[in-house]
Design a protein around this motif. Structure first.
Motif, short mmCIF file in Angstrom:
data_model
loop_
_atom_site.label_atom_id
_atom_site.label_comp_id
_atom_site.label_asym_id
_atom_site.label_seq_id
_atom_site.Cartn_x
_atom_site.Cartn_y
_atom_site.Cartn_z
N VAL A 122 0.78 -0.93 -0.12
CA VAL A 122 -0.10 -0.08 0.11
C VAL A 122 0.88 1.25 0.10
O VAL A 122 1.77 1.46 0.72
CB VAL A 122 -0.79 -0.07 1.07
CG1 VAL A 122 -1.92 1.39 1.21
CG2 VAL A 122 -1.73 -1.09 1.42
N CYS A 124 1.07 4.92 1.10
CA CYS A 124 0.21 5.68 2.18
C CYS A 124 0.83 7.34 1.99
O CYS A 124 2.11 7.16 2.13
CB CYS A 124 0.70 5.25 3.40
SG CYS A 124 0.07 3.42 3.65
N TYR A 191 -3.51 4.78 -0.24
CA TYR A 191 -4.32 5.31 0.67
C TYR A 191 -3.98 6.82 1.12
O TYR A 191 -2.71 6.97 1.25
CB TYR A 191 -4.11 4.54 2.29
CG TYR A 191 -4.01 5.10 3.35
CD1 TYR A 191 -5.72 5.66 3.57
CD2 TYR A 191 -3.44 5.12 4.54
CE1 TYR A 191 -6.07 6.21 4.86
CE2 TYR A 191 -3.81 5.74 5.69
CZ TYR A 191 -4.75 6.23 5.85
OH TYR A 191 -5.37 6.89 7.06
N GLU A 193 -4.41 10.43 3.31
CA GLU A 193 -5.17 11.10 4.30
C GLU A 193 -5.52 12.76 3.95
O GLU A 193 -4.54 13.11 3.34
CB GLU A 193 -4.29 10.90 5.54
CG GLU A 193 -4.30 9.62 6.49
CD GLU A 193 -4.23 9.93 7.86
OE1 GLU A 193 -3.61 10.73 8.13
OE2 GLU A 193 -4.62 8.95 8.64
N ALA A 197 -6.54 12.32 0.31
CA ALA A 197 -7.38 11.51 -0.40
C ALA A 197 -8.00 11.81 -1.75
O ALA A 197 -8.10 10.86 -2.55
CB ALA A 197 -8.60 11.59 0.87
N VAL A 214 -8.00 3.72 -0.78
CA VAL A 214 -8.77 4.57 0.21
C VAL A 214 -8.60 6.07 0.09
O VAL A 214 -7.48 6.54 -0.08
CB VAL A 214 -8.13 4.11 1.84
CG1 VAL A 214 -8.79 5.08 2.84
CG2 VAL A 214 -8.05 2.69 1.93
N CYS A 215 -9.66 6.69 -0.42
CA CYS A 215 -9.74 7.96 -1.02
C CYS A 215 -10.80 8.65 -0.87
O CYS A 215 -11.78 8.28 -0.11
CB CYS A 215 -9.27 7.81 -2.64
SG CYS A 215 -10.74 6.88 -3.64
N ILE A 313 -9.60 0.66 8.42
CA ILE A 313 -9.21 1.01 7.08
C ILE A 313 -8.16 -0.02 6.31
O ILE A 313 -8.42 -0.68 5.45
CB ILE A 313 -8.24 2.41 7.18
CG1 ILE A 313 -9.55 3.40 7.28
CG2 ILE A 313 -7.67 2.49 5.76
CD1 ILE A 313 -8.63 4.88 7.60
N LEU A 317 -8.24 -2.80 3.55
CA LEU A 317 -7.19 -3.11 2.62
C LEU A 317 -6.83 -4.60 2.69
O LEU A 317 -6.61 -5.03 1.39
CB LEU A 317 -6.00 -1.97 2.87
CG LEU A 317 -6.21 -0.66 2.50
CD1 LEU A 317 -5.24 0.26 3.20
CD2 LEU A 317 -6.28 -0.54 0.88
#
Length: 339
Positions: A122, A124, A191, A193, A197, A214-215, A313, A317
């Motif tokens: 992932v 991040c 992903y 934050e 996002a 993750v958006c 979260i 994933l």
């Protein structure tokens, strides 16, 4: 337990006292980690340092934005990461990813295990004005043991470029992961934050190799366009919701991977906007799910239960990436390009 009882605790003592208390808890765990490390008990040392990182994150969440103690707590997070490295089963790497025009992107990489594991990974991205180390320190207790690698980059290193360049930089990150023998190229997620996002959404549309995202699902762009139309036209009344639903739908249809939208909390997507996204995606055959971080209402404002939110979260994933194509297909996936 602490975050779940903040409503009661703040009635008895102030924010500053809780910052000091949780900083001291983190320091105590660091001491336990050092003692265990000297005894050769690496597993116990790692557990203590992970507890310290979580305690420091609690303190960081409680500290006032302009309080200089916030920088001290962030420094403790970076020190805690350095201490933890010696007890990890696999090496935490500080890497420089080559990109276009001889530029390089600095990142942290934590492999899931040995070089032959071929695990999902992932990318991040931290929130705005947050160093990558701060996000890494919060996520380490969450990702270790989940069987996935993580590559952590800072938002500011991406947002200093126009959006197309940000997508290209993230594609370089994905290229880097795809070429690693310990990563399955068919199971790489993204992903983001905060404002990241929105970056994650655009990247998932830009590069069709993204296996899960993750958006914000395009919510920020929708709200921004809506506000711009109201400002240009000077009309305060609501703009045609059908038109904006159609615009959201066009973007959702371009997302070819499962999507998780974090609504409320410190994110950029409101709960109401997330519900609209969910309703739109029902007709778009898009795999979109919502998660809402638990919040504690206190006398000093709302505080997010990041522990529960992060677990939700990365649990999502883990489910999405571990159910994707097997590793042999991942080797074939290396040839897939971006749009």
């Amino acid at each position: 337990m602490f975050i779940g009882n903040l409503e009661d605790m703040f009635g008895a003592t102030g924010r500053q006292n809780w910052v000091s208390r949780w900083t001291n808890i983190g320091d105590a765990h660091c001491l336990v980690g050092e003692l265990n490390s000297k005894k050769g008990a690496s597993a116990e040392a790692a557990e203590a340092w992970l507890c310290a990182l979580t305690a420091f994150e609690v303190a960081r969440r409680l500290v006032d934005k302009d309080d200089p103690e916030g920088k001290e707590v962030s420094a403790k997070v970076e020190t805690g990461i350095q201490r933890l490295e010696s007890s990890l089963d696999h090496q935490l790497e500080r890497i420089s990813i080559p990109c276009y025009d001889q530029t390089e992107l600095l990142a942290y990489y934590l492999p899931a295990g040995g070089p032959d594991l071929c695990a999902p990974a992932v990318i991040c991205i931290s929130r705005e004005e947050e160093p990558g180390a701060t996000l890494l320190g919060r996520l380490l207790p969450v990702v270790i043991g989940r069987g996935m690698s993580v590559l952590v980059v800072a938002h500011d290193d991406l947002s200093n470029h126009w959006r197309g360049q940000s997508d290209m930089l993230l594609s370089c990150c994905l290229d880097y992961l795809s070429l690693r023998p310990d990563v399955d190229a068919a199971r790489i997620g993204i992903y983001g934050e905060g404002m990241s996002a929105a970056l994650a959404t655009h990247f998932a549309v830009f590069d069709n190799r993204v296996a899960a995202a993750v958006c914000d699902g395009g919510a920020w762009n929708s709200v921004r366009v809506n506000a711009s139309v109201k400002w240009i036209t000077g009309h305060a009344e609501p703009v045609d919701e059908g038109a904006f639903s159609a615009r959201r739908l066009r973007l959702l249809r371009q997302l070819n991977c499962p999507v998780l939208v974090v609504a409320g909390g410190r994110g950029i997507v409101s709960v109401s906007e997330a519900i609209k996204l969910k309703a739109d995606c029902l007709g778009a055959r898009t795999d979109l799910e919502l998660t809402i971080p638990p919040m504690s209402r206190t006398t000093v404002g709302e505080i997010e239960n990041f522990l529960s939110s992060d677990d939700s979260i990365f649990g999502w994933l883990e489910r999405k990436l571990h159910t994707r194509n097997p590793c042999c297909a991942g080797r074939q996936g290396k040839s897939r390009g971006h749009r």
